[in-house]
Design a protein around this motif. Sequence first.
Motif, short mmCIF file in Angstrom:
data_model
loop_
_atom_site.label_atom_id
_atom_site.label_comp_id
_atom_site.label_asym_id
_atom_site.label_seq_id
_atom_site.Cartn_x
_atom_site.Cartn_y
_atom_site.Cartn_z
N PRO A 258 0.84 -1.42 0.12
CA PRO A 258 0.11 0.06 0.00
C PRO A 258 0.94 1.25 0.01
O PRO A 258 0.35 2.16 -0.75
CB PRO A 258 -0.73 -0.22 1.33
N THR A 259 1.96 1.37 0.81
CA THR A 259 2.92 2.45 0.93
C THR A 259 3.52 2.55 -0.40
O THR A 259 3.63 3.79 -0.97
CB THR A 259 3.77 2.26 2.04
N LEU A 260 4.11 1.67 -1.09
CA LEU A 260 4.76 1.67 -2.41
C LEU A 260 3.67 2.30 -3.61
O LEU A 260 4.15 2.97 -4.26
CB LEU A 260 5.38 0.39 -2.74
N VAL A 261 2.62 1.62 -3.42
CA VAL A 261 1.66 1.97 -4.55
C VAL A 261 1.26 3.19 -4.21
O VAL A 261 1.08 4.00 -5.32
CB VAL A 261 0.42 0.89 -4.53
N ASP A 262 1.15 3.86 -3.24
CA ASP A 262 0.59 5.20 -2.92
C ASP A 262 1.63 6.29 -3.29
O ASP A 262 1.45 7.16 -3.93
CB ASP A 262 0.54 5.46 -1.41
N VAL A 263 3.06 5.72 -3.43
CA VAL A 263 3.98 6.60 -4.11
C VAL A 263 3.66 6.63 -5.63
O VAL A 263 3.91 7.78 -6.26
CB VAL A 263 5.41 6.06 -3.96
N LEU A 264 3.36 5.68 -6.13
CA LEU A 264 3.21 5.71 -7.58
C LEU A 264 1.72 6.37 -7.93
O LEU A 264 1.80 7.02 -9.10
CB LEU A 264 3.03 4.11 -8.13
N ARG A 265 0.87 6.26 -7.19
CA ARG A 265 -0.28 7.00 -7.33
C ARG A 265 -0.01 8.64 -7.39
O ARG A 265 -0.80 9.23 -8.15
CB ARG A 265 -1.45 6.57 -6.30
N GLN A 266 0.84 9.00 -6.51
CA GLN A 266 1.07 10.54 -6.58
C GLN A 266 1.86 10.95 -7.75
O GLN A 266 1.79 12.17 -8.13
CB GLN A 266 2.15 10.69 -5.36
N HIS A 267 2.17 9.99 -8.64
CA HIS A 267 2.79 10.38 -9.89
C HIS A 267 1.95 10.19 -11.17
O HIS A 267 2.22 10.13 -12.26
CB HIS A 267 3.95 9.56 -10.24
N ALA A 268 0.64 9.86 -10.72
CA ALA A 268 -0.36 9.21 -11.72
C ALA A 268 -1.62 10.06 -11.97
O ALA A 268 -2.56 9.76 -12.42
CB ALA A 268 -0.84 7.69 -11.58
#
Length: 314
Positions: A258-268
């Motif tokens: 969840p934490t790693l995917v949230d980083v990617l979501r911030q770039h999406a």
Amino acid sequence: MTTTIPAAGTLPWRVGAAGLQVALVHRPRYDDWSWAKGKLDPGEEFAVAAGRETHEETGLRVRLGVPLPGSRYTLLGKDGRPDVKVVRYWAATVVGGDGRLVNEIDDVVWLEPRAAHERLDYARDRDQLLALVRRHQAGTLDTWPLVLVRHAHAVSRSDWDGDDDTCRPLDKGGQLRAKALAPVLAAYGVRRVVSSLSDRCVQTVAPYVRTSDARLRTKRGLSEEGFEADPTRAVAHLERALAKGRPVAVCSHGPLMPTLVDVLRQHAADAAADDRALLERAGADKLDKGEALVCHVSGTGARARVVAVERHRP
């Protein structure tokens, strides 16, 4: 009874002095111009088949980029009954090959979009061309892959006799999934692998590392123990991968997802709604064990944009 025939292909593209060009293939058996594509082998994933068929038909080795619209059409089967062919496509960057034609194709041409539009024999093939051109115009065609991998199924903690949980290995099902992941990572041209130092993560990416020239680096910050001690280290490893901008796979554990995917979501933020929703679901699921979440990234560092997302689930 109607049979569904799965197939996959690519639109190799390049930009030079003549601008954007795409590669079309000519099949002498049908005397038609279309995209490089072919049927899946038994048990083969669509992405793997797309790269394999492109190489077999054009002699070019490609790295898959953003997915493009698929096609679905009816063919007359050998028994005289209609079959439905379902084809998935990707944009693709040429990374090697000698261009020698060896399988069903007698010519490959590179054409600018308008000429390609006129040369194509089937209206359904123009959907992929239009999508590729729109990506180019939007600046989201030239991408590199960041693949987030959750380790495959491991021996359960209750069955593990070791004192150190980082040494807990994959079980037989996990080992099979690790082998199946190798050609998927190859299809996207992964060159670097960054993994938790836990054995179950290293073993998940080991088949790919052994069969490629990819470099493996292990990081305590991507382990469960390292994350519990300092969650910011895992985020820093992912941000570093975004800053480098090179095809990479990052392998870690469910609790970190969840934490790693949230980083990617911030770039999406600029990605399509479906892609943003897919990222949200992947984070909520913590990814399946043995899943590869492929994020197609345009740019690097603070300007990195996740512009398309795919889930390769076991």
